[in-house]
Write an enzyme that holds these catalytic residues in place. Structure first.
Site, mmCIF file in Angstrom:
data_model
loop_
_atom_site.group_PDB
_atom_site.id
_atom_site.type_symbol
_atom_site.label_atom_id
_atom_site.label_comp_id
_atom_site.label_asym_id
_atom_site.label_seq_id
_atom_site.Cartn_x
_atom_site.Cartn_y
_atom_site.Cartn_z
ATOM 1 N N GLY A 44 0.863 -1.181 0.000
ATOM 2 C CA GLY A 44 0.000 0.000 0.000
ATOM 3 C C GLY A 44 0.894 1.224 0.000
ATOM 4 N N ARG A 227 11.698 30.263 -7.085
ATOM 5 C CA ARG A 227 12.433 31.172 -6.213
ATOM 6 C C ARG A 227 11.557 31.693 -5.074
ATOM 7 N NH1 ARG A 227 17.352 32.340 -7.958
ATOM 8 N NH2 ARG A 227 17.888 31.951 -10.130
ATOM 9 N N ASP A 262 8.087 4.751 -3.480
ATOM 10 C CA ASP A 262 7.690 5.036 -2.105
ATOM 11 C C ASP A 262 8.912 5.284 -1.224
ATOM 12 O OD1 ASP A 262 4.993 4.714 -2.753
ATOM 13 O OD2 ASP A 262 5.081 2.555 -2.408
#
Length: 320
Positions: A44, A227, A262
């Site tokens: 997951g 910026r 992930d």
């Protein structure tokens, strides 16, 4: 990444049981193919990123749903073993989410059934409002409901918590959360979807001060930072702000790319929450992603901080 006290990360996301099949190639239409190997892993995207952050030294709270079933209890016990706060992982009367992953010599394909993940709602998120407000960074993905993701992002913005969005998969969560995100992490396919949503006049609008990170697999990543510094990043290191930077990745043998994105997202969030700027956070994250592709499975591949420190020499060799 700079050294500091443990960063606090809140993760709102999915918890899935992953069944991974290794196949010799992609099957053709109507073809039955035998897999060479089968394994079950905890997964997951939300849970993976929570584990990635915890293994890199963060204090993590997980918010999500699992089924009141054996797989749900297995997933929860895995997070608890990692030291993750699971008070806001609810058990519901819906089967735990499932991902079927096929790994062939060239790529990885994933089919996800949301199951219990779809049960996370705004009420569940509001119950964790204190933990979200007290975090240094909030991690969001595309595997829970739009309402839940948006509610979490709004709480974070109100308290100047860094909002990190990884819109994977790219779906209706993206246009709801992108206007609130400080950091957006996409792969090449998601970057194209993001571009198309802008070209078509979609509501999926990025803030002008967002830090946009595009991961490029073995080529590392590209960081595009305005910026104009978002309020939630003003106390952070300015390294990388206002720059477009290519960050190379260590060259490693790929065993299984599942979970690499992930690992990257979790590491990037930990870096920024610890006070690093976008450039330093990206250098840290590409090492985590490179480590992950060398180990099979999503959560088993997520590195500990000590492992990444031992990876420094390899990373240095990859830099121009």
């Amino acid at each position: 990444m700079t050294e500091s006290s443990a960063p606090r990360i809140a993760v709102i996301g999915s918890l899935n049981a992953d069944v991974t099949l290794w196949v010799p190639r992609r099957p053709s239409p109507d073809e039955t193919m035998h897999a060479d190997r089968i394994e079950w892993f905890r997964g997951g995207k939300g849970a993976n990123q929570a584990v990635a952050a915890a293994r890199l030294g963060a204090s993590v709270v997980m918010v999500g749903c699992v089924g009141d079933d054996e797989q749900g209890r297995w997933l929860r016990s895995g997070l608890v073993a990692e030291g993750i706060d699971c008070r806001h992982v609810a058990s519901v009367d819906v089967p735990t989410g499932l991902a079927v992953i096929t790994v062939d010599p060239d790529d990885v394909s994933i089919v996800v059934a949301a199951g219990a993940n779809a049960s996370l709602d705004t009420e569940g998120v509001q119950a964790a409002a204190g933990e979200i407000a007290g975090a240094d960074a909030l991690l969001l993905q595309g595997e829970v409901s739009v309402d839940a993701a948006r509610a979490a992002a709004e709480i974070a913005r109100q308290h100047e918590v860094i909002v990190v969005l990884n819109p994977a998969p790219y779906n209706d969560v993206a246009p709801a959360v992108l206007p609130l995100a400080d950091i957006v992490i996409v792969n090449r396919a998601e970057a194209e979807q993001l571009h198309q949503s802008h070209s078509g006049g979609s509501a999926a609008e990025l803030r002008p001060d967002v830090v946009l990170v595009e991961t490029r697999g073995a080529a590392g990543c590209v960081v595009r930072a305005s910026r104009t510094v978002p309020p939630s990043l003003r106390t952070r290191d300015s390294d990388g702000i206002g720059e477009h930077i290519n960050v190379p990745a260590p060259q490693v043998a790929v065993v299984d790319a599942t979970g690499a994105g992930d690992a990257f997202a979790g590491a990037f969030a930990v870096g920024m929450a610890s006070g690093a700027g976008p450039h330093a956070a990206a250098q840290f994250a590409v090492r985590a992603g490179a480590w992950a592709v060398g180990v099979a499975g999503a959560q088993p591949s997520l590195p500990m901080m000590a492992q990444l420190r031992g990876f420094e020499d390899v990373a240095a060799q990859a830099r121009p």
